[in-house]
Motif scaffolding. Structure first.
Motif, short mmCIF file in Angstrom:
data_model
loop_
_atom_site.label_atom_id
_atom_site.label_comp_id
_atom_site.label_asym_id
_atom_site.label_seq_id
_atom_site.Cartn_x
_atom_site.Cartn_y
_atom_site.Cartn_z
N LYS A 140 1.02 9.55 -8.68
CA LYS A 140 2.41 9.84 -8.34
C LYS A 140 2.68 9.25 -6.96
N PHE A 141 3.68 8.39 -6.89
CA PHE A 141 3.98 7.70 -5.64
C PHE A 141 4.75 8.64 -4.70
N ARG A 142 4.24 8.76 -3.46
CA ARG A 142 4.86 9.64 -2.47
C ARG A 142 5.49 8.90 -1.31
N ALA A 143 4.88 7.80 -0.86
CA ALA A 143 5.44 7.08 0.28
C ALA A 143 4.87 5.66 0.33
N ALA A 146 0.84 -1.19 0.00
CA ALA A 146 0.00 0.00 0.00
C ALA A 146 0.88 1.24 0.00
N TYR A 147 0.42 2.27 -0.72
CA TYR A 147 1.21 3.47 -0.93
C TYR A 147 0.35 4.72 -0.79
N ILE A 148 1.00 5.81 -0.35
CA ILE A 148 0.39 7.13 -0.41
C ILE A 148 0.72 7.71 -1.78
N VAL A 149 -0.30 8.17 -2.49
CA VAL A 149 -0.10 8.69 -3.84
C VAL A 149 -0.84 10.01 -4.02
N GLU A 150 -0.43 10.71 -5.06
CA GLU A 150 -1.16 11.89 -5.52
C GLU A 150 -1.82 11.50 -6.83
N VAL A 151 -3.10 11.71 -6.95
CA VAL A 151 -3.86 11.24 -8.11
C VAL A 151 -4.31 12.43 -8.96
N THR A 152 -4.05 12.34 -10.26
CA THR A 152 -4.54 13.36 -11.18
C THR A 152 -5.73 12.81 -11.95
N VAL A 153 -6.88 13.44 -11.75
CA VAL A 153 -8.12 13.06 -12.43
C VAL A 153 -8.70 14.30 -13.10
N ARG A 154 -8.84 14.24 -14.41
CA ARG A 154 -9.43 15.37 -15.16
C ARG A 154 -8.71 16.69 -14.85
N GLY A 155 -7.39 16.60 -14.70
CA GLY A 155 -6.59 17.80 -14.47
C GLY A 155 -6.54 18.27 -13.03
#
Length: 306
Positions: free
Chosen positions: A273-276, A223-232
């Motif tokens: 984007k994988f952060r941790a 499991a990872y903390i991520v930043e997700v880009t959806v529709r900009g």
């Protein structure tokens, strides 16, 4: 940035400052070469370009090797353009090309077709059949063929040389922040949202199943903390790579729960984007224990300093 798949399509009134290599990851070591390339181009009124290969030569030499790459071709194009490269040459590593000696490659391609005036290579770069091309050969030919050649030193972080292999190994070990430090940007994966078993929505954690490109390297299961880009738009997310052992899953999936988001995004492309790294894949005793862990992961994701 102009992209060429055939050297014969390239024409310019100005000579070329060029670097060559795989540039997988376009990491900080590659970035130092690109920055020097752009500086030389600006100071000497030269075009700038990077010559790389697609597919990776290792797919040709070792077709049974299960090599995964840090960049898809679209990601590599994006990064090269972001770093202000003027021309990107994407050469297919075919039989004819792989049989060129280092000297033939310099004479026929670099000078004969691309009119290279300044060449920059990495500290460990070799090229041509049987790796017959190297910095020493380039120094020798540069005098005869009237071009300059420069070899860049390795870039170090924490006294370790940065390389694509070291970044791959860090990602495979779940050492995401270490990999991001070497890359100079967060490692990302993009893909189309597809239908899954929809178990997550029954426990309050609906996830988007991401279908990724087969050549793209995925971090280890967990499991990872991520930043997700959806529709900009950017959102926090908690992502799972694994087989969902708690519900007896078998197929490897990439699923992301997007915080503070609702909506149907099936068949749309999203980027994570994988952060941790949060934790390894766990087989829980039951759904209740799974939800408890998801609640804790959500808390950690919400508090993470992006």
């Amino acid at each position: 940035m102009k992209v060429f798949r055939n050297f014969k399509d390239y024409t310019s009134q100005k000579p070329l400052a060029l670097s060559l290599g795989m540039f997988d990851g376009v990491h900080l070591g590659h970035k130092s070469i690109i920055d020097e390339l752009i500086k030389v181009g600006s100071e000497n009124s030269l075009e700038t370009g990077v010559l790389t290969f697609w597919p990776h030569p290792r797919f040709v030499f070792n077709p049974n090797e299960n090599l995964k790459l840090l960049n898809t071709i679209d990601e590599k194009k994006f990064l090269m353009e972001k770093y202000n490269i003027g021309n990107l040459f994407l050469k297919e590593f075919d039989e004819e090309f792989r049989n060129l000696t280092g000297e033939e490659f310099v004479r026929q391609i670099l000078v004969g077709q691309l009119h290279v005036k300044y060449l920059i290579i990495g500290y460990d770069h070799s090229f041509g059949k049987n790796k017959s091309g190297n910095f020493e050969l380039l120094q020798k030919l540069s005098k005869e063929l009237d071009f300059e050649v420069e070899q860049m030193e390795a870039i170090n972080i924490h006294e370790n040389n940065i390389s694509s292999t070291k970044i791959r190994n860090a990602i495979l070990a779940g050492h995401i922040q270490e990999a991001n430090e070497m890359l100079g940007y967060p490692y990302s994966v993009s893909g189309t949202v597809v239908h899954g078993k929809k178990i997550g929505r029954t426990i309050g954690y609906p996830t988007a199943n991401i279908e990724t490109e087969s050549i793209k390297l995925l971090p280890k299961k967990g499991a990872y903390i991520v930043e997700v880009t959806v529709r900009g738009q950017q959102y926090r997310g908690m992502l799972s790579i694994g087989t969902n052992p708690t519900v007896n899953g078998e197929k490897l999936t990439v699923e992301v729960y997007i915080l503070d988001f609702e909506g149907d995004i099936y068949d749309e492309e999203i980027t994570v984007k994988f952060r941790a790294f949060l934790h390894d894949e766990i087989k829980f005793e039951g759904i209740e224990k799974l939800v408890e862990r998801l609640d804790e992961d959500k808390r950690l994701t919400g508090e993470f300093d992006f």
